[in-house]
Design a protein around this motif. Structure first.
Motif, PDB file in Angstrom:
ATOM      1  N   MET A   1       0.837  -1.194   0.000  1.00 36.03           N
ATOM      2  CA  MET A   1       0.000   0.000   0.000  1.00 36.03           C
ATOM      3  C   MET A   1       0.873   1.247   0.000  1.00 36.03           C
ATOM      4  SD  MET A   1      -2.995   1.327  -0.079  1.00 36.03           S
ATOM      5  CE  MET A   1      -4.154   0.003   0.321  1.00 36.03           C
ATOM      6  N   LYS A   2       0.482   2.224  -0.807  1.00 38.31           N
ATOM      7  CA  LYS A   2       1.189   3.496  -0.846  1.00 38.31           C
ATOM      8  C   LYS A   2       0.425   4.504   0.012  1.00 38.31           C
ATOM      9  CE  LYS A   2       2.612   2.571  -5.606  1.00 38.31           C
ATOM     10  NZ  LYS A   2       2.458   3.000  -7.027  1.00 38.31           N
ATOM     11  N   PHE A   3       1.146   5.192   0.882  1.00 37.55           N
ATOM     12  CA  PHE A   3       0.518   6.183   1.761  1.00 37.55           C
ATOM     13  C   PHE A   3       0.875   7.587   1.286  1.00 37.55           C
ATOM     14  CE2 PHE A   3       0.470   2.357   4.254  1.00 37.55           C
ATOM     15  CZ  PHE A   3      -0.756   2.412   4.896  1.00 37.55           C
ATOM     16  N   TRP A   4      -0.180   8.346   0.927  1.00 39.26           N
ATOM     17  CA  TRP A   4      -0.047   9.719   0.473  1.00 39.26           C
ATOM     18  C   TRP A   4      -0.631  10.655   1.525  1.00 39.26           C
ATOM     19  CZ3 TRP A   4       1.776  10.867  -4.567  1.00 39.26           C
ATOM     20  CH2 TRP A   4       1.896   9.772  -5.437  1.00 39.26           C
ATOM     21  N   GLU A  24      11.491  10.958   5.423  1.00 38.93           N
ATOM     22  CA  GLU A  24      12.313  10.249   6.409  1.00 38.93           C
ATOM     23  C   GLU A  24      11.553   9.133   7.106  1.00 38.93           C
ATOM     24  OE1 GLU A  24      15.049  14.163   7.559  1.00 38.93           O
ATOM     25  OE2 GLU A  24      13.373  13.548   8.841  1.00 38.93           O
ATOM     26  N   ASN A  25      10.212   9.201   7.075  1.00 40.50           N
ATOM     27  CA  ASN A  25       9.411   8.207   7.797  1.00 40.50           C
ATOM     28  C   ASN A  25       8.715   7.202   6.880  1.00 40.50           C
ATOM     29  OD1 ASN A  25       9.162   8.770  10.923  1.00 40.50           O
ATOM     30  ND2 ASN A  25       9.350  10.762   9.926  1.00 40.50           N
ATOM     31  N   GLY A  26       9.093   7.147   5.613  1.00 38.25           N
ATOM     32  CA  GLY A  26       8.650   6.070   4.736  1.00 38.25           C
ATOM     33  C   GLY A  26       7.331   6.256   4.040  1.00 38.25           C
ATOM     34  N   TYR A  27       6.753   7.457   4.067  1.00 32.01           N
ATOM     35  CA  TYR A  27       5.528   7.696   3.315  1.00 32.01           C
ATOM     36  C   TYR A  27       5.855   7.699   1.819  1.00 32.01           C
ATOM     37  CZ  TYR A  27       3.323   9.148   7.705  1.00 32.01           C
ATOM     38  OH  TYR A  27       2.814   9.179   8.984  1.00 32.01           O
ATOM     39  N   HIS A  28       4.855   7.358   1.015  1.00 30.78           N
ATOM     40  CA  HIS A  28       5.103   7.281  -0.434  1.00 30.78           C
ATOM     41  C   HIS A  28       5.110   8.649  -1.094  1.00 30.78           C
ATOM     42  CE1 HIS A  28       5.191   5.622  -4.480  1.00 30.78           C
ATOM     43  NE2 HIS A  28       4.243   6.480  -4.801  1.00 30.78           N
ATOM     44  N   GLY A  29       4.133   9.514  -0.731  1.00 28.99           N
ATOM     45  CA  GLY A  29       4.059  10.756  -1.488  1.00 28.99           C
ATOM     46  C   GLY A  29       3.154  11.805  -0.888  1.00 28.99           C
ATOM     47  N   VAL A  30       3.104  12.939  -1.593  1.00 33.71           N
ATOM     48  CA  VAL A  30       2.289  14.089  -1.216  1.00 33.71           C
ATOM     49  C   VAL A  30       1.423  14.472  -2.407  1.00 33.71           C
ATOM     50  CG1 VAL A  30       2.315  16.545  -0.615  1.00 33.71           C
ATOM     51  CG2 VAL A  30       3.953  14.986   0.446  1.00 33.71           C
ATOM     52  N   LEU A  31       0.142  14.719  -2.146  1.00 30.94           N
ATOM     53  CA  LEU A  31      -0.786  15.181  -3.165  1.00 30.94           C
ATOM     54  C   LEU A  31      -1.123  16.645  -2.891  1.00 30.94           C
ATOM     55  CD1 LEU A  31      -3.226  12.120  -3.295  1.00 30.94           C
ATOM     56  CD2 LEU A  31      -1.360  12.645  -4.868  1.00 30.94           C
ATOM     57  N   VAL A  32      -0.929  17.485  -3.904  1.00 33.12           N
ATOM     58  CA  VAL A  32      -1.102  18.927  -3.763  1.00 33.12           C
ATOM     59  C   VAL A  32      -2.446  19.346  -4.349  1.00 33.12           C
ATOM     60  CG1 VAL A  32      -0.137  21.182  -4.337  1.00 33.12           C
ATOM     61  CG2 VAL A  32       1.392  19.240  -3.894  1.00 33.12           C
ATOM     62  N   PHE A 288       1.995   7.629  13.130  1.00 31.73           N
ATOM     63  CA  PHE A 288       1.282   6.912  12.071  1.00 31.73           C
ATOM     64  C   PHE A 288       2.244   6.012  11.292  1.00 31.73           C
ATOM     65  CE2 PHE A 288      -0.737   6.410   7.909  1.00 31.73           C
ATOM     66  CZ  PHE A 288      -2.032   6.085   8.264  1.00 31.73           C
ATOM     67  N   ALA A 289       3.455   6.482  11.089  1.00 32.30           N
ATOM     68  CA  ALA A 289       4.446   5.667  10.374  1.00 32.30           C
ATOM     69  C   ALA A 289       4.773   4.394  11.151  1.00 32.30           C
ATOM     70  CB  ALA A 289       5.712   6.480  10.137  1.00 32.30           C
ATOM     71  N   GLU A 291       2.861   2.919  13.577  1.00 36.46           N
ATOM     72  CA  GLU A 291       1.715   2.032  13.836  1.00 36.46           C
ATOM     73  C   GLU A 291       1.095   1.471  12.553  1.00 36.46           C
ATOM     74  OE1 GLU A 291      -0.998   4.341  16.128  1.00 36.46           O
ATOM     75  OE2 GLU A 291       0.261   4.297  17.953  1.00 36.46           O
ATOM     76  N   ILE A 292       1.214   2.196  11.417  1.00 35.05           N
ATOM     77  CA  ILE A 292       0.520   1.798  10.204  1.00 35.05           C
ATOM     78  C   ILE A 292       1.460   1.587   9.025  1.00 35.05           C
ATOM     79  CG2 ILE A 292      -1.239   2.423   8.533  1.00 35.05           C
ATOM     80  CD1 ILE A 292      -2.430   1.840  11.254  1.00 35.05           C
ATOM     81  N   VAL A 293       2.194   2.632   8.646  1.00 35.21           N
ATOM     82  CA  VAL A 293       2.980   2.576   7.412  1.00 35.21           C
ATOM     83  C   VAL A 293       3.978   1.431   7.433  1.00 35.21           C
ATOM     84  CG1 VAL A 293       4.576   3.822   5.901  1.00 35.21           C
ATOM     85  CG2 VAL A 293       2.679   5.054   7.008  1.00 35.21           C
ATOM     86  N   SER A 294       4.713   1.315   8.518  1.00 37.85           N
ATOM     87  CA  SER A 294       5.752   0.293   8.604  1.00 37.85           C
ATOM     88  C   SER A 294       5.202  -1.126   8.553  1.00 37.85           C
ATOM     89  CB  SER A 294       6.572   0.467   9.885  1.00 37.85           C
ATOM     90  OG  SER A 294       5.751   0.254  11.031  1.00 37.85           O
TER      91      SER A 294
END
Length: 297
Positions: A1-4, A24-32, A288-289, A291-294
């Motif tokens: 899963m990709k987290f934006w 730095e915390n492994g999220y996939h991306g940012v939506l503007v 969140f990184a 508890e969820i992302v990792s």
């Protein structure tokens, strides 16, 4: 899963620092998100509220998407950038091609573009673009942009755009995924027929299933059901690793999450909780990184 994550309603100057934390915390991306202006006399009805009035204040900051993406790309290494969503048909096509191509070059290919036909007539009129044909014109724009991003001598001739042979550099170093936003039948068909994916809003997982089934039906209609396809949306359900596993199982490839945001406040028009310095975001980003992302990589 990709987290934006999104950038809406945050302080513009703090966004690059927040992007670095996300990287730095492994999220996939940012939506503007995107808006050009807020007119003193807004005559166009906003379609997402019963009153027809936008839920944000006129002085809300909507920084230029591609300037912001360039700034965030400069301080990150792995983070990807896209839109939810960019009102491309309100702009001249060569301007869109140049901005995205430059962002692609600066980020070494870490950009996608999420397009929408838009809703505010005033923005189109101020930029000299036709509001009434924006839907079919966007369909052609998507195809033309792919041609303009190839590099070298490029051109396009269609019903709405007639671009003579030219070079428009820098061009993106890699394929730029084009996604479409919107929930109308026209928007869903546009995503299914012309795009690499669809950007939704926020739903329960049960509601998301309905939208995904519709898109899958249109993709079968256009003979594209076996091609790769991104589906990015937010989920209202309680955030657990199991939720995102079930989301993947029904075809969701990316989820929009704002670990720092209060959804009820945000949609009441009160965005004051998002206006602090970048440091206020660090703790929720890291939590969140962890508890969820990792646990969903």
């Amino acid at each position: 899963m990709k987290f934006w994550t999104g950038t809406a309603f945050m302080n513009t100057a703090e966004m690059p620092a927040v992007a670095k934390m996300l990287d730095e915390n492994g999220y996939h991306g940012v939506l503007v998100s995107d808006h050009l202006i807020f007119p003193r006399e807004l005559k166009t009805r906003y379609p997402a509220t019963e009153s027809g009035v936008p839920y944000w204040q006129p002085d809300t900051e909507w920084p230029d998407a591609w300037v912001l993406i360039g700034a965030m790309a400069a301080v990150t290494e792995n983070l990807h950038f896209g839109n939810n969503v960019y009102i491309a048909p309100a702009r001249p096509i060569l301007e869109v091609a140049k901005q995205v191509g430059t962002a692609g070059a600066l980020s070494n290919g870490r950009v996608s573009i999420g397009l929408s036909a838009g809703w505010m007539r005033e923005e189109f009129e101020l930029l000299g673009q036709d509001f009434d044909n924006r839907g079919p014109r966007l369909n052609e724009m998507i195809q033309a942009l792919r041609a303009l991003w190839k590099g070298g001598w490029v051109s396009w001739k269609g019903e709405y755009y007639d671009i003579p042979e030219m070079m428009i550099e820098p061009h993106p170093p890699a394929h730029v995924p084009i996604l479409c936003g919107g929930e109308s039948a026209a928007a869903l068909k546009r995503a299914a027929r012309y795009c690499d994916g669809w950007v939704g809003t926020a739903y329960t997982l049960e509601e998301a299933t309905v939208w995904i089934d519709r898109i899958k039906g249109y993709r079968r209609e256009y003979g594209r059901e076996n091609e790769p396809f991104e589906i990015i949306l937010g989920l209202f359900d309680e955030r657990t690793p199991d939720l995102y596993k079930r989301a993947e199982d029904i075809g969701i490839t990316g989820v929009m999450c704002s670990p720092w945001a209060d959804w009820d406040l945000q949609h009441s028009g009160d965005h004051s909780h998002l206006k602090g310095s970048a440091e206020q975001y660090r703790a929720p980003i890291e939590k969140f990184a962890e508890e969820i992302v990792s646990k969903c990589m």
